[in-house]
Design a protein around this motif. Structure first.
Motif, short mmCIF file in Angstrom:
data_model
loop_
_atom_site.label_atom_id
_atom_site.label_comp_id
_atom_site.label_asym_id
_atom_site.label_seq_id
_atom_site.Cartn_x
_atom_site.Cartn_y
_atom_site.Cartn_z
N SER A 1 0.83 -1.20 0.00
CA SER A 1 0.00 0.00 0.00
C SER A 1 0.86 1.26 0.00
CB SER A 1 -0.93 0.01 1.21
OG SER A 1 -1.88 -1.02 1.14
N ALA A 2 1.90 1.27 0.84
CA ALA A 2 2.78 2.44 0.90
C ALA A 2 3.48 2.66 -0.43
CB ALA A 2 3.80 2.27 2.02
N ALA A 3 3.97 1.55 -1.04
CA ALA A 3 4.66 1.67 -2.32
C ALA A 3 3.71 2.11 -3.43
CB ALA A 3 5.32 0.34 -2.68
N ALA A 4 2.49 1.56 -3.43
CA ALA A 4 1.52 1.94 -4.45
C ALA A 4 1.16 3.42 -4.34
CB ALA A 4 0.27 1.08 -4.31
N PHE A 5 1.06 3.91 -3.13
CA PHE A 5 0.76 5.33 -2.94
C PHE A 5 1.87 6.20 -3.51
CE2 PHE A 5 0.86 9.27 -0.45
CZ PHE A 5 -0.43 9.74 -0.68
N GLU A 6 3.13 5.83 -3.22
CA GLU A 6 4.26 6.60 -3.75
C GLU A 6 4.36 6.47 -5.26
OE1 GLU A 6 5.84 8.76 -2.09
OE2 GLU A 6 4.91 8.19 -0.18
N ALA A 7 3.85 5.38 -5.81
CA ALA A 7 3.86 5.20 -7.27
C ALA A 7 2.77 5.99 -7.95
CB ALA A 7 3.72 3.72 -7.60
N GLY A 8 1.90 6.62 -7.16
CA GLY A 8 0.81 7.41 -7.74
C GLY A 8 -0.41 6.61 -8.12
N LEU A 9 -0.47 5.36 -7.66
CA LEU A 9 -1.61 4.52 -8.02
C LEU A 9 -2.83 4.81 -7.16
CD1 LEU A 9 0.28 1.13 -8.54
CD2 LEU A 9 -0.56 2.71 -10.30
N TYR A 10 -2.61 5.41 -5.98
CA TYR A 10 -3.71 5.75 -5.07
C TYR A 10 -3.61 7.22 -4.68
CZ TYR A 10 -3.44 0.68 -4.31
OH TYR A 10 -3.36 -0.67 -4.47
N PRO A 11 -4.00 8.13 -5.54
CA PRO A 11 -3.88 9.56 -5.18
C PRO A 11 -4.69 9.94 -3.95
CG PRO A 11 -5.22 9.26 -7.16
CD PRO A 11 -4.58 7.93 -6.86
N ASP A 12 -5.73 9.18 -3.64
CA ASP A 12 -6.55 9.49 -2.47
C ASP A 12 -6.39 8.46 -1.36
OD1 ASP A 12 -7.70 11.74 -3.74
OD2 ASP A 12 -9.01 10.40 -4.87
N GLY A 13 -5.29 7.70 -1.41
CA GLY A 13 -5.08 6.66 -0.40
C GLY A 13 -5.47 5.30 -0.91
N PRO A 14 -5.03 4.24 -0.22
CA PRO A 14 -5.34 2.87 -0.66
C PRO A 14 -6.84 2.59 -0.69
CG PRO A 14 -3.60 2.90 0.99
CD PRO A 14 -4.18 4.28 0.94
N PRO A 15 -7.27 1.64 -1.52
CA PRO A 15 -8.68 1.31 -1.62
C PRO A 15 -9.21 0.60 -0.40
CG PRO A 15 -7.38 -0.21 -2.93
CD PRO A 15 -6.45 0.83 -2.41
N GLY A 16 -10.50 0.47 -0.32
CA GLY A 16 -11.15 -0.08 0.88
C GLY A 16 -10.85 -1.54 1.14
N ARG A 17 -10.48 -2.31 0.12
CA ARG A 17 -10.23 -3.74 0.35
C ARG A 17 -9.10 -3.94 1.34
NH1 ARG A 17 -11.25 -5.04 -5.36
NH2 ARG A 17 -9.03 -4.78 -5.76
N ALA A 18 -8.08 -3.05 1.30
CA ALA A 18 -6.96 -3.20 2.22
C ALA A 18 -7.43 -3.02 3.66
CB ALA A 18 -5.87 -2.18 1.91
N GLU A 19 -8.35 -2.07 3.90
CA GLU A 19 -8.86 -1.85 5.24
C GLU A 19 -9.69 -3.02 5.70
OE1 GLU A 19 -10.94 1.79 5.20
OE2 GLU A 19 -9.19 3.00 4.59
N ALA A 20 -10.46 -3.57 4.76
CA ALA A 20 -11.35 -4.69 5.12
C ALA A 20 -10.56 -5.91 5.55
CB ALA A 20 -12.24 -5.05 3.93
N GLY A 21 -9.34 -6.09 4.98
CA GLY A 21 -8.56 -7.27 5.31
C GLY A 21 -7.49 -7.03 6.35
#
Length: 283
Positions: free
Chosen positions: A260-280
């Motif tokens: 999640s941290a790497a994806a955010f820095e890669a610009g894949l989550y401009p508004d933060g990681p998606p909800g599935r990560a929180e759910a799991g």
């Protein structure tokens, strides 16, 4: 089930063209790497026969097979990277498993490591499905590519340092080709970390001296050195090997956090990681 029907049988390989092989390896060391993009690079990787021990092992495994996969046509060749050619996030991890990627022809597909990795990629929104069983199972990666510092299955999962160094030029060329869009990298395991840092330097990024130490959660930013080359955020993560995942050294939550941290820095989550990560997050 035949995972990759129509391919040449791995126990009847084409005769190697040593002159062409040397030309390719030399060309990889030249500025800019291979012409033709990642598609051509992947094709050339699958034909590499530079390491005799690895060639003998991968083809012997493909001939003898494991009883559970007796009806498969094993890939039995070097395994190329997997994912889009304009990826902004790259995962680097050792190495094709003898009855995993060496069988299926796709990174971390058909083995226990993949059974741990792909659910995490799915949970954080980087993969279209949580399972990876064959190269034609419909799995898609989003903005993410997976590669290895050693493209052949090694005996006992242990390539030699010479084999690692011989294979490095492929990773250097892959990094150069990804450079226009690449913004973050997750390196799985200490061996991968030691293999990746020299490759980053050879591809044009500025690696600090002394080189950063590996650790789970380690993070270093490499400044770009080539024309138009952007800074690269590199994250360390324990490898998704059974030794780490069965003992709890690496948990699904730990892996998701790094991804999640790497994806955010890669610009894949401009508004933060998606909800599935929180759910799991509780597992």
């Amino acid at each position: 089930m035949d995972g990759l029907s129509g391919l040449d049988e791995p126990n009847e390989p084409n005769e190697p063209d040593e002159r062409n092989e040397l030309r390719v390896l030399n060309q990889l060391d030249e500025p800019g790497g291979l012409p033709g993009g990642l598609g051509e690079l992947d094709e050339r990787i699958t034909g590499c026969r530079a390491c005799p021990r690895l060639v003998d092992w991968r083809e012997e495994v493909a001939r003898t097979k494991r009883a559970a996969f007796a009806d498969w046509t094993y890939w039995g060749r070097p395994v190329p990277g997997f994912g889009p050619h304009d990826a902004s996030l790259l995962l680097i991890g050792l190495a094709p498993a003898a009855h995993g990627a060496n069988r299926t022809g796709r990174m971390f597909t058909g083995d226990r490591s993949g059974e741990f990795l792909y659910p995490a990629l799915y949970d954080v929104g980087l993969a279209s499905r949580p399972t990876a069983v064959s190269a034609d199972d419909g799995l898609t990666l989003y903005g993410t590519r997976i590669t290895s510092p050693v493209h052949c299955a090694p005996p006992e999962n242990k390539p030699t340092t010479g084999e690692r160094d011989t294979c490095r030029s492929w990773l250097v060329s892959e990094l150069k080709l990804l450079a226009p869009t690449l913004r973050a990298v997750v390196v799985l395991g200490g061996f991968g970390w030691q293999a990746a840092l020299p490759a980053f330097a050879a591809a044009g990024w500025r690696v600090p001296k002394p080189r950063p130490a590996f650790g789970h959660g380690a993070r270093v930013t490499l400044e770009g050195g080539g024309p138009g080359q952007e800074a690269l955020d590199v994250f360390g993560c324990f490898h998704v090997s059974q030794r780490n995942t069965f003992t709890g050294r690496l948990t699904p939550g730990m892996l998701r956090d790094v991804l999640s941290a790497a994806a955010f820095e890669a610009g894949l989550y401009p508004d933060g990681p998606p909800g599935r990560a929180e759910a799991g997050a509780g597992s």
